[in-house]
Design a protein around this motif. Structure first.
Motif, PDB file in Angstrom:
ATOM      1  N   UNK A 189       0.842  -1.205   0.000  1.00  0.00           N
ATOM      2  CA  UNK A 189       0.000   0.000   0.000  1.00  0.00           C
ATOM      3  C   UNK A 189       0.874   1.250   0.000  1.00  0.00           C
ATOM      4  N   UNK A 190       1.935   1.255   0.806  1.00  0.00           N
ATOM      5  CA  UNK A 190       2.846   2.407   0.847  1.00  0.00           C
ATOM      6  C   UNK A 190       3.521   2.631  -0.519  1.00  0.00           C
ATOM      7  N   UNK A 191       3.882   1.560  -1.180  1.00  0.00           N
ATOM      8  CA  UNK A 191       4.481   1.684  -2.512  1.00  0.00           C
ATOM      9  C   UNK A 191       3.468   2.274  -3.484  1.00  0.00           C
ATOM     10  N   UNK A 192       2.238   1.801  -3.453  1.00  0.00           N
ATOM     11  CA  UNK A 192       1.197   2.342  -4.334  1.00  0.00           C
ATOM     12  C   UNK A 192       0.939   3.821  -4.056  1.00  0.00           C
ATOM     13  N   UNK A 193       0.890   4.199  -2.793  1.00  0.00           N
ATOM     14  CA  UNK A 193       0.691   5.608  -2.430  1.00  0.00           C
ATOM     15  C   UNK A 193       1.866   6.439  -2.936  1.00  0.00           C
ATOM     16  N   UNK A 194       3.073   5.947  -2.749  1.00  0.00           N
ATOM     17  CA  UNK A 194       4.264   6.650  -3.237  1.00  0.00           C
ATOM     18  C   UNK A 194       4.247   6.817  -4.749  1.00  0.00           C
ATOM     19  N   UNK A 195       3.868   5.765  -5.463  1.00  0.00           N
ATOM     20  CA  UNK A 195       3.782   5.851  -6.924  1.00  0.00           C
ATOM     21  C   UNK A 195       2.717   6.853  -7.358  1.00  0.00           C
ATOM     22  N   UNK A 196       1.578   6.864  -6.675  1.00  0.00           N
ATOM     23  CA  UNK A 196       0.502   7.796  -6.994  1.00  0.00           C
ATOM     24  C   UNK A 196       0.951   9.239  -6.773  1.00  0.00           C
ATOM     25  N   UNK A 197       1.574   9.511  -5.638  1.00  0.00           N
ATOM     26  CA  UNK A 197       2.071  10.863  -5.351  1.00  0.00           C
ATOM     27  C   UNK A 197       3.133  11.256  -6.372  1.00  0.00           C
ATOM     28  N   UNK A 198       4.025  10.354  -6.710  1.00  0.00           N
ATOM     29  CA  UNK A 198       5.050  10.629  -7.721  1.00  0.00           C
ATOM     30  C   UNK A 198       4.439  10.932  -9.083  1.00  0.00           C
ATOM     31  N   UNK A 199       3.399  10.204  -9.438  1.00  0.00           N
ATOM     32  CA  UNK A 199       2.712  10.428 -10.713  1.00  0.00           C
ATOM     33  C   UNK A 199       2.091  11.823 -10.753  1.00  0.00           C
ATOM     34  N   UNK A 200       1.466  12.239  -9.641  1.00  0.00           N
ATOM     35  CA  UNK A 200       0.856  13.566  -9.564  1.00  0.00           C
ATOM     36  C   UNK A 200       1.926  14.647  -9.681  1.00  0.00           C
ATOM     37  N   UNK A 201       3.007  14.509  -8.947  1.00  0.00           N
ATOM     38  CA  UNK A 201       4.083  15.508  -8.990  1.00  0.00           C
ATOM     39  C   UNK A 201       4.679  15.572 -10.392  1.00  0.00           C
ATOM     40  N   UNK A 202       4.933  14.422 -11.005  1.00  0.00           N
ATOM     41  CA  UNK A 202       5.466  14.405 -12.369  1.00  0.00           C
ATOM     42  C   UNK A 202       4.515  15.112 -13.335  1.00  0.00           C
ATOM     43  N   UNK A 203       3.215  14.842 -13.194  1.00  0.00           N
ATOM     44  CA  UNK A 203       2.219  15.476 -14.060  1.00  0.00           C
ATOM     45  C   UNK A 203       2.222  16.983 -13.915  1.00  0.00           C
ATOM     46  N   UNK A 204       2.333  17.475 -12.706  1.00  0.00           N
ATOM     47  CA  UNK A 204       2.360  18.922 -12.486  1.00  0.00           C
ATOM     48  C   UNK A 204       3.600  19.556 -13.109  1.00  0.00           C
ATOM     49  N   UNK A 205       4.769  18.926 -12.923  1.00  0.00           N
ATOM     50  CA  UNK A 205       5.994  19.472 -13.507  1.00  0.00           C
ATOM     51  C   UNK A 205       5.966  19.397 -15.030  1.00  0.00           C
ATOM     52  N   UNK A 206       5.424  18.315 -15.575  1.00  0.00           N
ATOM     53  CA  UNK A 206       5.342  18.183 -17.033  1.00  0.00           C
ATOM     54  C   UNK A 206       4.427  19.252 -17.600  1.00  0.00           C
ATOM     55  N   UNK A 207       3.309  19.535 -16.919  1.00  0.00           N
ATOM     56  CA  UNK A 207       2.383  20.559 -17.379  1.00  0.00           C
ATOM     57  C   UNK A 207       3.043  21.939 -17.316  1.00  0.00           C
ATOM     58  N   UNK A 208       3.753  22.225 -16.216  1.00  0.00           N
ATOM     59  CA  UNK A 208       4.462  23.507 -16.090  1.00  0.00           C
ATOM     60  C   UNK A 208       5.512  23.651 -17.177  1.00  0.00           C
ATOM     61  N   UNK A 209       6.222  22.566 -17.489  1.00  0.00           N
ATOM     62  CA  UNK A 209       7.237  22.620 -18.540  1.00  0.00           C
ATOM     63  C   UNK A 209       6.588  22.953 -19.882  1.00  0.00           C
ATOM     64  N   UNK A 210       5.455  22.336 -20.182  1.00  0.00           N
ATOM     65  CA  UNK A 210       4.749  22.625 -21.434  1.00  0.00           C
ATOM     66  C   UNK A 210       4.344  24.088 -21.503  1.00  0.00           C
ATOM     67  N   UNK A 211       3.892  24.648 -20.397  1.00  0.00           N
ATOM     68  CA  UNK A 211       3.448  26.040 -20.369  1.00  0.00           C
ATOM     69  C   UNK A 211       4.603  27.010 -20.575  1.00  0.00           C
ATOM     70  N   UNK A 212       5.820  26.646 -20.150  1.00  0.00           N
ATOM     71  CA  UNK A 212       6.946  27.576 -20.276  1.00  0.00           C
ATOM     72  C   UNK A 212       7.269  27.883 -21.730  1.00  0.00           C
ATOM     73  N   UNK A 213       6.853  27.054 -22.657  1.00  0.00           N
ATOM     74  CA  UNK A 213       7.059  27.341 -24.085  1.00  0.00           C
ATOM     75  C   UNK A 213       6.349  28.626 -24.500  1.00  0.00           C
ATOM     76  N   UNK A 214       5.335  29.014 -23.728  1.00  0.00           N
ATOM     77  CA  UNK A 214       4.515  30.162 -24.088  1.00  0.00           C
ATOM     78  C   UNK A 214       4.811  31.388 -23.224  1.00  0.00           C
ATOM     79  N   UNK A 215       5.858  31.332 -22.401  1.00  0.00           N
ATOM     80  CA  UNK A 215       6.249  32.479 -21.589  1.00  0.00           C
ATOM     81  C   UNK A 215       7.287  33.292 -22.347  1.00  0.00           C
ATOM     82  N   UNK A 216       7.192  34.585 -22.247  1.00  0.00           N
ATOM     83  CA  UNK A 216       8.199  35.512 -22.765  1.00  0.00           C
ATOM     84  C   UNK A 216       8.506  35.321 -24.249  1.00  0.00           C
ATOM     85  N   UNK A 217       7.501  35.033 -25.033  1.00  0.00           N
ATOM     86  CA  UNK A 217       7.673  34.941 -26.475  1.00  0.00           C
ATOM     87  C   UNK A 217       7.713  36.356 -27.034  1.00  0.00           C
ATOM     88  N   UNK A 218       8.743  36.633 -27.799  1.00  0.00           N
ATOM     89  CA  UNK A 218       8.833  37.962 -28.403  1.00  0.00           C
ATOM     90  C   UNK A 218       7.902  38.040 -29.593  1.00  0.00           C
TER      91      UNK A 218
END
Length: 178
Positions: A11-40
């Motif tokens: 159960x602890x491993x599953x919880x850890x994997x779930x939390x890791x998946x959420x954190x990865x998803x948030x960072x991946x989404x933020x990375x995608x958004x940075x393509x649209x920051x400060x475009x000249x």
């Protein structure tokens, strides 16, 4: 190791994997958004921001505009979304819809959402230009970080299935924060 410990460990491993998946998803989404920051925005091109809103009277007056070729007008912002007003002379049955591309990197924006939510089926033909509408948010980008975008009006023939671009218009837009 007892069965109870193995179950708790699993159960602890599953919880850890779930939390890791959420954190990865948030960072991946933020990375995608940075393509649209400060475009000249290229100086040589003329871009306007969409008007943020229209009164009911202004919206009603769109029906009365006389046009002699395909036209796109976009109203709104990244927060509440964009309204798309499209003029087209329906001489063939099919569908019209919008596609959009960020100009400096030629990235297609909100591909499925934009074409689906702006799609209008043409079943009645006419010798006059008719007004069609759609609305949606643009997912890419974030509030107040503007970037140049090319909006294109497309037609897909019911009989042949062939798509063709009818017109385009450039705007400077911002995206929708999640």
């Amino acid at each position: 190791m007892s069965i109870a410990k193995k179950i708790i460990f699993g159960i602890l491993i599953l919880i850890g994997l779930f939390i890791g998946w959420i954190i990865f998803g948030l960072f991946a989404e933020d990375y995608e958004e940075t393509k649209f920051y400060n475009i000249e925005i290229p100086d040589k091109l003329n871009f306007e921001k969409p008007i943020e809103s229209l009164t009911n009277q202004q919206i009603d007056s769109l029906e009365k505009i006389k046009v002699d070729n395909e036209k796109i007008v976009i109203i709104g912002d990244g927060y509440s979304g964009y309204d798309f007003y499209m003029w087209h002379k329906p001489t063939e049955k099919g569908e019209i819809y919008i596609k959009a591309y960020e100009l400096t990197q030629n990235i297609q924006l909100s591909e499925w959402k934009l074409s689906t939510r702006t799609k209008n089926t043409i079943s009645e033909l006419s010798d006059n230009y008719k007004l069609y509408e759609g609305n949606t948010v643009i997912d890419e980008g974030t509030f107040e970080n503007y970037y140049p975008t090319r909006f294109e009006l497309w037609f897909k023939s019911e009989s042949s299935g062939i798509e063709k671009k009818l017109t385009e218009k450039n705007y400077v837009i911002d995206g929708w924060d999640r």
